[in-house]
Structure formats: structure tokens, C-alpha cells
Design a protein around this motif. Sequence first.
Motif, PDB file in Angstrom:
ATOM      1  N   ASP A 287      45.601  89.672  30.003  1.00 35.74           N
ATOM      2  CA  ASP A 287      44.682  89.054  29.047  1.00 35.74           C
ATOM      3  C   ASP A 287      45.319  87.841  28.376  1.00 35.74           C
ATOM      4  O   ASP A 287      44.732  86.790  28.288  1.00 35.74           O
ATOM      5  CB  ASP A 287      44.271  90.066  27.969  1.00 35.74           C
ATOM      6  CG  ASP A 287      43.371  91.153  28.539  1.00 35.74           C
ATOM      7  OD1 ASP A 287      42.749  90.915  29.578  1.00 35.74           O
ATOM      8  OD2 ASP A 287      43.315  92.234  27.937  1.00 35.74           O
ATOM      9  N   MET A 288      46.551  88.008  27.902  1.00 30.69           N
ATOM     10  CA  MET A 288      47.249  86.929  27.205  1.00 30.69           C
ATOM     11  C   MET A 288      48.703  86.879  27.662  1.00 30.69           C
ATOM     12  O   MET A 288      49.341  87.913  27.813  1.00 30.69           O
ATOM     13  CB  MET A 288      47.237  87.159  25.693  1.00 30.69           C
ATOM     14  CG  MET A 288      45.888  87.060  25.048  1.00 30.69           C
ATOM     15  SD  MET A 288      45.405  85.344  24.837  1.00 30.69           S
ATOM     16  CE  MET A 288      43.834  85.581  24.030  1.00 30.69           C
ATOM     17  N   LEU A 289      49.203  85.668  27.868  1.00 25.19           N
ATOM     18  CA  LEU A 289      50.621  85.473  28.145  1.00 25.19           C
ATOM     19  C   LEU A 289      51.309  85.270  26.802  1.00 25.19           C
ATOM     20  O   LEU A 289      50.873  84.443  26.002  1.00 25.19           O
ATOM     21  CB  LEU A 289      50.826  84.241  29.029  1.00 25.19           C
ATOM     22  CG  LEU A 289      52.274  83.806  29.244  1.00 25.19           C
ATOM     23  CD1 LEU A 289      53.064  84.889  29.979  1.00 25.19           C
ATOM     24  CD2 LEU A 289      52.323  82.497  30.024  1.00 25.19           C
ATOM     25  N   LYS A 290      52.363  86.016  26.546  1.00 26.11           N
ATOM     26  CA  LYS A 290      53.069  85.923  25.269  1.00 26.11           C
ATOM     27  C   LYS A 290      54.011  84.722  25.259  1.00 26.11           C
ATOM     28  O   LYS A 290      54.870  84.605  26.121  1.00 26.11           O
ATOM     29  CB  LYS A 290      53.841  87.210  25.001  1.00 26.11           C
ATOM     30  CG  LYS A 290      52.949  88.411  24.798  1.00 26.11           C
ATOM     31  CD  LYS A 290      53.773  89.679  24.680  1.00 26.11           C
ATOM     32  CE  LYS A 290      52.896  90.875  24.476  1.00 26.11           C
ATOM     33  NZ  LYS A 290      52.258  91.355  25.691  1.00 26.11           N
ATOM     34  N   MET A 291      53.807  83.834  24.288  1.00 26.86           N
ATOM     35  CA  MET A 291      54.753  82.748  24.043  1.00 26.86           C
ATOM     36  C   MET A 291      55.719  83.269  22.983  1.00 26.86           C
ATOM     37  O   MET A 291      55.295  83.658  21.895  1.00 26.86           O
ATOM     38  CB  MET A 291      54.062  81.485  23.543  1.00 26.86           C
ATOM     39  CG  MET A 291      55.049  80.362  23.215  1.00 26.86           C
ATOM     40  SD  MET A 291      54.296  78.930  22.425  1.00 26.86           S
ATOM     41  CE  MET A 291      53.733  78.034  23.859  1.00 26.86           C
ATOM     42  N   ARG A 292      56.999  83.297  23.316  1.00 31.82           N
ATOM     43  CA  ARG A 292      58.005  83.892  22.436  1.00 31.82           C
ATOM     44  C   ARG A 292      58.902  82.838  21.791  1.00 31.82           C
ATOM     45  O   ARG A 292      58.984  81.704  22.269  1.00 31.82           O
ATOM     46  CB  ARG A 292      58.849  84.884  23.230  1.00 31.82           C
ATOM     47  CG  ARG A 292      58.020  86.062  23.727  1.00 31.82           C
ATOM     48  CD  ARG A 292      58.874  87.088  24.444  1.00 31.82           C
ATOM     49  NE  ARG A 292      58.081  88.220  24.871  1.00 31.82           N
ATOM     50  CZ  ARG A 292      57.839  89.299  24.118  1.00 31.82           C
ATOM     51  NH1 ARG A 292      58.341  89.385  22.907  1.00 31.82           N
ATOM     52  NH2 ARG A 292      57.105  90.288  24.584  1.00 31.82           N
TER      53      ARG A 292
END
Length: 75
Positions: A14-19
Motif C-alpha cells: 500500500d505504502m513504501l516507507k520513507m525512513r
Amino acid sequence: RGLGDMYKRQGEDDMLKMRAGPGTGFIVLLGLPNGTILQVHDCQQTGGTRWCDVSLDQARRVRGHVSWAYLRKLR
């Protein structure tokens, strides 16, 4: 592959995590939906994952790290 090239976020999640840094131990800054355009600045291998320092095309000051596996180069 040239640094500074534009890439599109692609994947099944659903969402790619930007860390905040190159690894899952860093806090999540944003969730990026499929199709988000990113500029890649640099990439490094951390453990079994290649992490890239990226910024949002539409908001260049928003910068963080994402997994290379979810990026596809724009043609």
C-alpha cells in the motif's frame, strides 16, 4: 544509472516507507503511494537491502531513504 535520475515508486504494498536513514531501525517519515516520483541522490548497501537517499520530485526538501527494490527508472 546516473545519480540524480528520476525514479517512480512501484510495488505491491500500500505504502513504501520513507525512513530517516538507511535501515528499518530508522523512523518512518512518510508513506509513499505507488507512482510517487522520486529523485535518487545516492544508494548504499546495508545488510541485505540497498537503500537510496531520495527526495520527492514535487517537494524537493522532503528527503529520506527508501529500499531500492521498489524503485523503477522513468523512461
